[in-house]
Enzyme design. Structure first.
Site, short mmCIF file in Angstrom:
data_model
loop_
_atom_site.label_atom_id
_atom_site.label_comp_id
_atom_site.label_asym_id
_atom_site.label_seq_id
_atom_site.Cartn_x
_atom_site.Cartn_y
_atom_site.Cartn_z
N ASN A 100 -8.90 -3.43 -9.37
CA ASN A 100 -7.83 -2.46 -9.18
C ASN A 100 -7.02 -2.34 -10.48
O ASN A 100 -5.89 -2.82 -10.58
CB ASN A 100 -6.94 -2.88 -8.00
CG ASN A 100 -5.88 -1.84 -7.67
OD1 ASN A 100 -5.72 -0.85 -8.37
ND2 ASN A 100 -5.15 -2.09 -6.60
N TYR A 151 1.63 -3.52 -11.73
CA TYR A 151 2.32 -4.80 -11.58
C TYR A 151 2.80 -5.34 -12.92
O TYR A 151 3.89 -5.91 -13.02
CB TYR A 151 1.42 -5.82 -10.88
CG TYR A 151 1.14 -5.48 -9.44
CD1 TYR A 151 2.15 -5.07 -8.58
CD2 TYR A 151 -0.14 -5.56 -8.91
CE1 TYR A 151 1.90 -4.75 -7.25
CE2 TYR A 151 -0.41 -5.25 -7.59
CZ TYR A 151 0.62 -4.85 -6.77
OH TYR A 151 0.36 -4.53 -5.46
N GLY A 194 6.12 2.28 -4.91
CA GLY A 194 5.79 0.86 -5.08
C GLY A 194 6.92 0.10 -5.75
O GLY A 194 7.26 -1.02 -5.36
N PHE A 205 0.84 -1.19 0.00
CA PHE A 205 0.00 0.00 0.00
C PHE A 205 0.88 1.24 0.00
O PHE A 205 1.80 1.37 0.80
CB PHE A 205 -0.92 0.02 1.23
CG PHE A 205 -1.79 1.23 1.30
CD1 PHE A 205 -2.94 1.32 0.53
CD2 PHE A 205 -1.46 2.30 2.12
CE1 PHE A 205 -3.75 2.46 0.58
CE2 PHE A 205 -2.25 3.44 2.18
CZ PHE A 205 -3.40 3.51 1.40
N VAL A 206 0.56 2.15 -0.92
CA VAL A 206 1.23 3.45 -1.01
C VAL A 206 0.15 4.51 -0.79
O VAL A 206 -0.91 4.45 -1.42
CB VAL A 206 1.90 3.64 -2.38
CG1 VAL A 206 2.54 5.02 -2.48
CG2 VAL A 206 2.93 2.54 -2.64
N GLY A 265 7.33 6.21 -7.77
CA GLY A 265 8.36 5.20 -7.65
C GLY A 265 8.41 4.48 -6.31
O GLY A 265 9.29 3.65 -6.09
#
Length: 153
Positions: A128, A135, A101, A90-91, A99
Site C-alpha cells: 500500500n 502515514y 484520514g 479506511f476512507v 483530509g
C-alpha cells in the site's frame, strides 16, 4: 485538499451496519475479503456489548459516513504507559486526498493525549504505497526491523 466539513464521532450500536460495510470494503481493498470472518452479530457483541473490546470512530460529511477507524487501548511496558492500537483505518476511495484520514488520526492523537498514551501504533500493507506515503506525511515512522507475529485459533 478540498475545503469540506469533516465531523468525527464515536460510533454507536446504531452504526453497526455501516461499520460492517466499512470492514468489508477495507478487506476487499487489502485483498483479504475471502478471509473476513466477522459478522454484524459478533461486532455488536465485541464492540457494543457488556465489555467492549474496541471503539470505532466515524468520519462524516453532511451526516454521511465516509470513513472509519477501529482502535483499542494497549499497554507498553517499555514506556510504562497505555498506547492506542489502530486496527483499521479506511476512507472511501472518492474521499481520499481530502483530509479525512488526517482528521481521523488527529482525533486519535487527541484521545491519546487525553489518556496519557505514549504512542499510537498500527500496521500497513507493504504493497500500500499510497498509505505508506500518507502515514509518513503524518510523521509516522515505518519500522522495518519489527515483524508482525500471529497465532491463529
Amino acid at each position: 485538499m478540498s475545503n469540506i466539513n469533516i465531523q468525527i464521532r464515536l460510533a454507536t450500536v446504531e452504526d453497526l451496519e455501516q461499520i460492517f460495510s466499512f470492514i468489508r470494503q477495507k478487506a476487499a481493498f487489502d485483498g483479504y475479503l475471502d478471509e473476513l470472518q466477522a459478522t454484524p452479530q459478533q461486532l455488536e457483541k465485541t464492540l457494543f456489548g457488556r465489555s467492549p473490546l474496541a471503539r470505532v470512530l466515524l468520519a462524516e460529511v453532511d451526516n454521511c459516513a465516509i470513513a472509519f477507524a477501529l482502535f483499542f487501548y494497549t499497554y507498553s511496558s517499555f514506556l510504562g504507559k497505555p498506547s492506542i492500537w489502530l486496527d483499521d483505518l479506511f476512507v472511501q476511495p472518492h474521499m481520499r486526498g481530502q483530509g479525512v484520514g488526517t482528521a481521523l488520526l488527529n482525533y486519535l492523537s487527541t484521545l491519546a493525549s487525553e489518556n496519557d498514551c505514549g504512542r499510537i501504533e498500527w500496521t500497513v500493507n507493504a504493497n500500500n504505497n499510497r498509505g505508506i506515503e500518507f502515514y509518513q506525511k503524518q510523521g509516522a515512522q515505518i519500522l522495518d526491523r519489527i515483524r508482525l507475529c500471529r497465532l491463529s485459533y
